[in-house]
Design a protein around this motif. Structure first.
Motif, PDB file in Angstrom:
ATOM      1  N   ASP A 240      14.007   1.521   4.101  1.00  0.00           N
ATOM      2  CA  ASP A 240      14.175   1.326   2.654  1.00  0.00           C
ATOM      3  C   ASP A 240      12.891   1.521   1.868  1.00  0.00           C
ATOM      4  O   ASP A 240      12.748   0.978   0.769  1.00  0.00           O
ATOM      5  CB  ASP A 240      14.785  -0.053   2.345  1.00  0.00           C
ATOM      6  CG  ASP A 240      16.231  -0.158   2.788  1.00  0.00           C
ATOM      7  OD1 ASP A 240      16.891   0.900   2.902  1.00  0.00           O
ATOM      8  OD2 ASP A 240      16.703  -1.278   3.032  1.00  0.00           O
ATOM      9  N   ARG A 241      11.947   2.282   2.412  1.00  0.00           N
ATOM     10  CA  ARG A 241      10.740   2.633   1.665  1.00  0.00           C
ATOM     11  C   ARG A 241      10.893   4.036   1.094  1.00  0.00           C
ATOM     12  O   ARG A 241      11.451   4.917   1.756  1.00  0.00           O
ATOM     13  CB  ARG A 241       9.507   2.600   2.582  1.00  0.00           C
ATOM     14  CG  ARG A 241       9.090   1.212   3.023  1.00  0.00           C
ATOM     15  CD  ARG A 241       8.023   1.312   4.100  1.00  0.00           C
ATOM     16  NE  ARG A 241       7.460   0.020   4.437  1.00  0.00           N
ATOM     17  CZ  ARG A 241       8.024  -0.836   5.291  1.00  0.00           C
ATOM     18  NH1 ARG A 241       9.159  -0.523   5.892  1.00  0.00           N
ATOM     19  NH2 ARG A 241       7.439  -1.988   5.554  1.00  0.00           N
ATOM     20  N   PRO A 242      10.364   4.273  -0.091  1.00  0.00           N
ATOM     21  CA  PRO A 242      10.329   5.652  -0.596  1.00  0.00           C
ATOM     22  C   PRO A 242       9.479   6.515   0.330  1.00  0.00           C
ATOM     23  O   PRO A 242       8.402   6.100   0.768  1.00  0.00           O
ATOM     24  CB  PRO A 242       9.662   5.511  -1.968  1.00  0.00           C
ATOM     25  CG  PRO A 242       9.825   4.068  -2.339  1.00  0.00           C
ATOM     26  CD  PRO A 242       9.811   3.306  -1.052  1.00  0.00           C
ATOM     27  N   VAL A 243       9.959   7.719   0.646  1.00  0.00           N
ATOM     28  CA  VAL A 243       9.213   8.628   1.517  1.00  0.00           C
ATOM     29  C   VAL A 243       9.447  10.060   1.044  1.00  0.00           C
ATOM     30  O   VAL A 243      10.548  10.410   0.611  1.00  0.00           O
ATOM     31  CB  VAL A 243       9.633   8.464   2.995  1.00  0.00           C
ATOM     32  CG1 VAL A 243      11.123   8.713   3.192  1.00  0.00           C
ATOM     33  CG2 VAL A 243       8.795   9.362   3.908  1.00  0.00           C
TER      34      VAL A 243
ATOM     35  N   ALA B 159       5.174   2.547   0.280  1.00  0.00           N
ATOM     36  CA  ALA B 159       5.708   3.900   0.137  1.00  0.00           C
ATOM     37  C   ALA B 159       4.878   4.841   1.001  1.00  0.00           C
ATOM     38  O   ALA B 159       3.711   4.561   1.289  1.00  0.00           O
ATOM     39  CB  ALA B 159       5.686   4.348  -1.320  1.00  0.00           C
ATOM     40  N   VAL B 160       5.478   5.974   1.406  1.00  0.00           N
ATOM     41  CA  VAL B 160       4.831   6.875   2.365  1.00  0.00           C
ATOM     42  C   VAL B 160       4.986   8.325   1.938  1.00  0.00           C
ATOM     43  O   VAL B 160       6.106   8.793   1.682  1.00  0.00           O
ATOM     44  CB  VAL B 160       5.433   6.700   3.781  1.00  0.00           C
ATOM     45  CG1 VAL B 160       4.767   7.652   4.764  1.00  0.00           C
ATOM     46  CG2 VAL B 160       5.298   5.250   4.254  1.00  0.00           C
TER      47      VAL B 160
ATOM     48  N   VAL C 209       0.818  -1.202   0.000  1.00  0.00           N
ATOM     49  CA  VAL C 209       0.000   0.000   0.000  1.00  0.00           C
ATOM     50  C   VAL C 209       0.859   1.263   0.000  1.00  0.00           C
ATOM     51  O   VAL C 209       1.925   1.304   0.622  1.00  0.00           O
ATOM     52  CB  VAL C 209      -0.915  -0.015   1.254  1.00  0.00           C
ATOM     53  CG1 VAL C 209      -1.660   1.298   1.408  1.00  0.00           C
ATOM     54  CG2 VAL C 209      -1.890  -1.183   1.184  1.00  0.00           C
ATOM     55  N   VAL C 210       0.390   2.291  -0.687  1.00  0.00           N
ATOM     56  CA  VAL C 210       0.967   3.625  -0.565  1.00  0.00           C
ATOM     57  C   VAL C 210       0.154   4.386   0.474  1.00  0.00           C
ATOM     58  O   VAL C 210      -1.073   4.455   0.389  1.00  0.00           O
ATOM     59  CB  VAL C 210       0.932   4.388  -1.907  1.00  0.00           C
ATOM     60  CG1 VAL C 210       1.492   5.802  -1.716  1.00  0.00           C
ATOM     61  CG2 VAL C 210       1.727   3.644  -2.964  1.00  0.00           C
TER      62      VAL C 210
END
Length: 408
Positions: free
Chosen positions: A106-109, A82-83, A27-28
């Motif tokens: 290691d998540r896009p933020v 991603a957040v 989920v984003v």
């Protein structure tokens, strides 16, 4: 091969995360960090109807350690890919710390600050563009094998009536027993609805020290509610045939099953091993922030913050709620309610009352559905687009070593 062996050998698929956990969704998240940014977040998410873009947030302007910890856990939940963080700019929430923690996972933020980003329309435009990019990137995400003993499942009950403790809750308990035997982590709550059950829970504790902590957690809840002047017993419970908090407690207790209790955790704590854990949701210290959980959704959010991949929601009177981040499986205890709300219910446990199924059969049905949902099948609330979320102020002290003997 035994029934338990069949369950244990079940292979799932999950999205791998850097902390070793695996998610059953990707989920984003759009997370507002103060109520003033809520509208902007809602408008961004509305551009992705039918997509896995969920809105969460904390409405308060003043800092709260519990809320900060919860948002950190939620934004790094294994179901998150991603957040996007939304700040007004003058709130006290520590967005820098939250962003660093998400980045370290290691998540896009990304963080958009409305006061520095040109206001409402430009922030909606920029946020929509960023979320669209992440959705496109996540299409390439691959899954890896996931064992059943890597699954974390929570359970709550809401809108309880006289049938809840006869069908839905004990059927969930049967599913929990099989999950625990297979090595999964199962979490039940809530101490304010377990008053009168402290001794039978203590008898199931894996250590004497844990038994004392179980008694103490229920005693704390009883004191808290006594100070408030009312308990966790609503008019709807009485209308549904329940007479006392003790009767309601016995029904709520039934969803824990019969496995040994391995520990106590508080919201946002991650269980160290597989097994059965009680979540103590009643704040520590003096009564400061009112009713412990002002709705069932608040309890589901706390389950998710402790890593639950999905939550079993037992109801007799009925509920249409789902949740952001993690799927909710609704187990309907009352056959009449199921017939009225079949489009919102996943499991008809009321068949037990009508002689059309046994507790074991419905327990097996719940377990089978858990595995199907973990493989990607959508629950009724997911199909309907329910993504309720609420986070309020609380205050907790760290758990002591007696609460987690399995971690020793």
């Amino acid at each position: 091969m035994s029934r338990q062996s069949d369950v244990k050998a079940t292979e799932l698929r999950g999205y791998p995360r850097s902390d070793g956990r695996k998610g059953i969704r990707n989920v984003v998240i759009v997370a507002y960090l103060v109520e003033c940014a809520h509208h902007v977040g809602r408008e961004i998410v509305s551009n992705f109807r039918g997509k896995d873009v969920h809105l969460i947030g904390f409405p308060g302007c003043f800092p709260n350690e519990y809320a900060q910890h919860m948002m950190e856990r939620l934004c790094t939940h294994p179901n998150i890919g991603a957040v996007l963080l939304l700040s007004l700019g003058c709130e006290s929430f520590n967005k820098f710390s939250l962003s660093r923690i998400v980045a370290a996972s290691d998540r896009p933020v990304a963080t958009l600050t409305i006061q520095n980003n040109g206001g409402t329309l430009s922030t909606i435009e920029d946020g929509t563009a960023w979320v669209g990019e992440q959705l496109e990137a996540l299409k390439a995400a691959e899954t890896v094998p996931m064992r059943l003993d890597e699954l974390v499942v929570g359970t709550v009950c809401g809108g309880s009536d006289g049938t809840s403790g006869l069908t839905g809750n004990p059927a969930v308990g049967r599913a929990f027993d099989r999950l625990v035997e297979a090595g999964a982590t199962c979490i039940f709550e809530e101490t304010g609805e377990l008053i009168g059950c402290e001794e039978i829970m203590a008898d199931r504790a894996t250590t004497p020290g844990l038994a004392d902590e179980l008694r103490a957690s229920v005693a704390k809840a009883a004191r808290y509610y006594a100070t408030l002047g009312y308990g966790s017993f609503a008019p709807g419970n009485a209308d549904g045939g329940l007479s006392t908090i003790e009767e309601k407690s016995m029904g709520a207790y039934a969803k824990s099953g019969s496995s040994p209790i391995s520990g106590i955790i508080k919201p946002g704590d991650i269980a160290p091993t597989g097994g059965l854990f009680l979540m103590d949701v009643v704040p520590d210290g003096e009564v400061r922030f009112g009713f412990p959980n002002i709705s069932d959704n608040a309890e589901i959010v706390e389950m998710i913050a402790s890593g639950c991949h999905l939550t079993l929601f037992v109801t007799g009177r009925g509920s249409v709620a789902g949740s952001a981040i993690s799927p909710v499986i609704k187990v309907c205890a009352n056959p009449e309610t199921y017939r009225k709300l079949a489009g919102d219910m996943d499991v008809d446990a009321g068949r037990i009352l009508e002689g059309d199924a046994t507790l074991d059969e419905v327990g097996t049905e719940i377990l089978t559905l858990i595995m199907e949902v973990a493989r990607g099948t959508k629950t009724k609330s997911e199909h309907l687009g329910h993504r309720e979320f609420i986070l309020t102020y609380k205050s907790f002290e760290p758990i002591g070593p007696a609460c987690l003997p399995t971690a020793a």
